[in-house]
Design an enzyme around this catalytic site. Structure first.
Site, PDB file in Angstrom:
ATOM      1  CE  LYS A  13      -2.013  -1.223   3.886  1.00 35.50           C
ATOM      2  NZ  LYS A  13      -1.296  -2.491   4.144  1.00 35.50           N
ATOM      3  NE  ARG A  88      -4.472  -1.639  10.265  1.00 34.65           N
ATOM      4  CZ  ARG A  88      -3.396  -1.048   9.753  1.00 34.65           C
ATOM      5  NH1 ARG A  88      -3.451   0.198   9.368  1.00 34.65           N
ATOM      6  NH2 ARG A  88      -2.270  -1.726   9.611  1.00 34.65           N
ATOM      7  NE  ARG A 127       7.260  -2.573   6.272  1.00 32.66           N
ATOM      8  CZ  ARG A 127       5.933  -2.605   6.346  1.00 32.66           C
ATOM      9  NH1 ARG A 127       5.201  -2.091   5.365  1.00 32.66           N
ATOM     10  NH2 ARG A 127       5.346  -3.171   7.363  1.00 32.66           N
ATOM     11  NE  ARG A 160      16.694  -3.732   8.309  1.00 33.39           N
ATOM     12  CZ  ARG A 160      16.573  -4.302   7.091  1.00 33.39           C
ATOM     13  NH1 ARG A 160      15.466  -4.946   6.769  1.00 33.39           N
ATOM     14  NH2 ARG A 160      17.555  -4.231   6.221  1.00 33.39           N
ATOM     15  NE  ARG A 172       2.114  -5.024  11.563  1.00 39.20           N
ATOM     16  CZ  ARG A 172       3.235  -4.861  10.863  1.00 39.20           C
ATOM     17  NH1 ARG A 172       4.377  -5.387  11.302  1.00 39.20           N
ATOM     18  NH2 ARG A 172       3.239  -4.182   9.754  1.00 39.20           N
TER      19      ARG A 172
HETATM   20  P1  ADP Z   1       2.232  -1.892   3.228  1.00 36.51           P
HETATM   21  O1  ADP Z   1       2.258  -0.386   3.152  1.00 36.51           O
HETATM   22  O2  ADP Z   1       1.036  -2.482   2.551  1.00 36.51           O
HETATM   23  O3  ADP Z   1       2.409  -2.423   4.621  1.00 36.51           O
HETATM   24  P2  ADP Z   1       4.802  -1.654   1.818  1.00 36.51           P
HETATM   25  O4  ADP Z   1       4.424  -0.778   0.680  1.00 36.51           O
HETATM   26  O5  ADP Z   1       5.565  -1.048   2.942  1.00 36.51           O
HETATM   27  O6  ADP Z   1       3.477  -2.418   2.405  1.00 36.51           O
HETATM   28  O7  ADP Z   1       5.575  -2.907   1.218  1.00 36.51           O
HETATM   29  C1  ADP Z   1       6.174  -3.869   2.077  1.00 36.51           C
HETATM   30  C2  ADP Z   1       7.567  -4.211   1.552  1.00 36.51           C
HETATM   31  O8  ADP Z   1       7.440  -4.959   0.336  1.00 36.51           O
HETATM   32  C3  ADP Z   1       8.432  -2.999   1.233  1.00 36.51           C
HETATM   33  O9  ADP Z   1       9.755  -3.281   1.630  1.00 36.51           O
HETATM   34  C4  ADP Z   1       8.318  -2.847  -0.297  1.00 36.51           C
HETATM   35  O10 ADP Z   1       9.519  -2.325  -0.862  1.00 36.51           O
HETATM   36  C5  ADP Z   1       8.072  -4.281  -0.749  1.00 36.51           C
HETATM   37  N1  ADP Z   1       7.122  -4.388  -1.867  1.00 36.51           N
HETATM   38  C6  ADP Z   1       6.023  -3.646  -2.089  1.00 36.51           C
HETATM   39  N2  ADP Z   1       5.378  -4.044  -3.210  1.00 36.51           N
HETATM   40  C7  ADP Z   1       6.087  -5.103  -3.698  1.00 36.51           C
HETATM   41  C8  ADP Z   1       5.952  -5.965  -4.836  1.00 36.51           C
HETATM   42  N3  ADP Z   1       4.944  -5.830  -5.694  1.00 36.51           N
HETATM   43  N4  ADP Z   1       6.884  -6.937  -5.009  1.00 36.51           N
HETATM   44  C9  ADP Z   1       7.912  -7.080  -4.127  1.00 36.51           C
HETATM   45  N5  ADP Z   1       8.108  -6.306  -3.055  1.00 36.51           N
HETATM   46  C10 ADP Z   1       7.208  -5.318  -2.825  1.00 36.51           C
HETATM   47  P1  AMP Z   2       0.647   0.252   9.428  1.00 37.26           P
HETATM   48  O1  AMP Z   2       1.769   1.247   9.309  1.00 37.26           O
HETATM   49  O2  AMP Z   2      -0.532   0.601   8.550  1.00 37.26           O
HETATM   50  O3  AMP Z   2       1.110  -1.174   9.234  1.00 37.26           O
HETATM   51  O4  AMP Z   2       0.103   0.371  10.923  1.00 37.26           O
HETATM   52  C1  AMP Z   2       0.936   0.087  12.035  1.00 37.26           C
HETATM   53  C2  AMP Z   2       0.080  -0.115  13.270  1.00 37.26           C
HETATM   54  O5  AMP Z   2      -0.617   1.095  13.606  1.00 37.26           O
HETATM   55  C3  AMP Z   2      -1.046  -1.158  13.170  1.00 37.26           C
HETATM   56  O6  AMP Z   2      -0.560  -2.476  13.409  1.00 37.26           O
HETATM   57  C4  AMP Z   2      -2.027  -0.678  14.243  1.00 37.26           C
HETATM   58  O7  AMP Z   2      -1.591  -1.035  15.551  1.00 37.26           O
HETATM   59  C5  AMP Z   2      -1.931   0.836  14.119  1.00 37.26           C
HETATM   60  N1  AMP Z   2      -2.915   1.387  13.150  1.00 37.26           N
HETATM   61  C6  AMP Z   2      -2.641   1.968  11.944  1.00 37.26           C
HETATM   62  N2  AMP Z   2      -3.771   2.352  11.337  1.00 37.26           N
HETATM   63  C7  AMP Z   2      -4.788   2.001  12.157  1.00 37.26           C
HETATM   64  C8  AMP Z   2      -6.197   2.097  12.068  1.00 37.26           C
HETATM   65  N3  AMP Z   2      -6.803   2.639  11.000  1.00 37.26           N
HETATM   66  N4  AMP Z   2      -6.942   1.612  13.095  1.00 37.26           N
HETATM   67  C9  AMP Z   2      -6.361   1.079  14.181  1.00 37.26           C
HETATM   68  N5  AMP Z   2      -5.037   0.931  14.329  1.00 37.26           N
HETATM   69  C10 AMP Z   2      -4.249   1.390  13.329  1.00 37.26           C
END
Ligand code: ADP
Ligand code: AMP
Length: 213
Positions: A13, A88, A127, A160, A172
């Protein structure tokens, strides 16, 4: 353009939001980022959220709804926004519709990105991000062009996330299946949902998202 990027943790995302932000010139509203900033700042919200986030649970709906309601009222959202990590829960989705209706706004699309569970864990484990500008990277799938140097800002400090460890990731993912996945039918029912295969490489997923919009 008002968008939601929906999907489990690690689906991509934030990665796709970066491209959409550049493409449409609208901000990414990541509730996870907002909460991490609140924790770093030591604000009341941060104090309430810290242990919940470390456990992989959800911060209470009331707090999150208030946070987003204030955020979408800011000037930089005048031409739209990309929600990443919100809503969420069904209560958050309903509250979002109510706050948008109040402002005579609507959602253009809800994009659900699907990724296999094993790939999610691999993505989350690798990541990291630039400490200075927040650009996201991955050890294998998206390393910086020059090792140790951010492509976007030239920064040399990376970090990280504390909750990107194996145990918290399991919690999660469970939270996602129990509380967030049920909102997919909420958006599917009235035709706002579009699905994208998030297993493709980053560029191809982005192309698919843009083709939908
Ligand atoms: P989210 O925001 O949904 O938690 P991220 O955008 O942070 O996910 O992506 C998680 C990890 O996977 C990051 O390190 C990113 O660089 C990598 N990533 C994202 N999209 C892809 C993809 N299509 N293929 C491989 N790696 C990806
Ligand atoms: P994310 O960066 O989206 O992976 O969110 C990290 C953490 O923040 C999640 O595991 C939740 O604990 C909290 N969080 C983020 N967005 C929300 C939401 N919309 N509602 C509740 N908790 C959230």
């Amino acid at each position: 353009m008002n968008l939601i990027l929906l999907g489990p943790p690690g689906a991509g995302k934030g990665t796709q939001a970066q491209r959409l932000m550049a493409h449409y010139g609208i901000p990414q509203l990541s509730t996870g980022e907002m909460l991490r900033a609140a924790v770093a700042e030591g604000s009341d919200l941060g104090k309430q959220a810290k242990s919940i986030m470390e456990a992989g649970d959800l911060v209470p709906d009331g707090l999150m709804i208030q946070l987003i309601s204030q955020r979408i009222g800011r000037e930089d959202c005048a031409n739209g926004f990309i929600l990443d990590g919100f809503p969420r829960t069904t209560a958050q989705a309903e509250a979002l519709d109510a706050m948008l209706a109040e402002r005579e706004l609507q959602l253009d699309k809800v994009i659900a990105i699907s990724v296999d569970e094993e790939a999610l864990i691999e993505r989350i484990s690798g990541r990291f991000s630039c400490t200075d500008c927040g650009t996201g990277y991955h050890d294998s799938f998206k390393p910086p062009a020059v090792e140790g140097v951010c492509d976007e800002c030239g920064g040399k400090n990376f970090e990280r996330r504390k909750d990107d460890n194996r145990e918290t990731v399991q919690a999660r993912l469970q939270t996602y299946h129990q509380q967030t996945a049920p909102i997919i039918p909420y958006y599917d029912a009235d035709g706002r949902l579009a699905r994208v295969d998030g297993m493709a490489e980053i560029r191809a997923v982005g192309d698919a998202v843009l083709a939908l919009l």
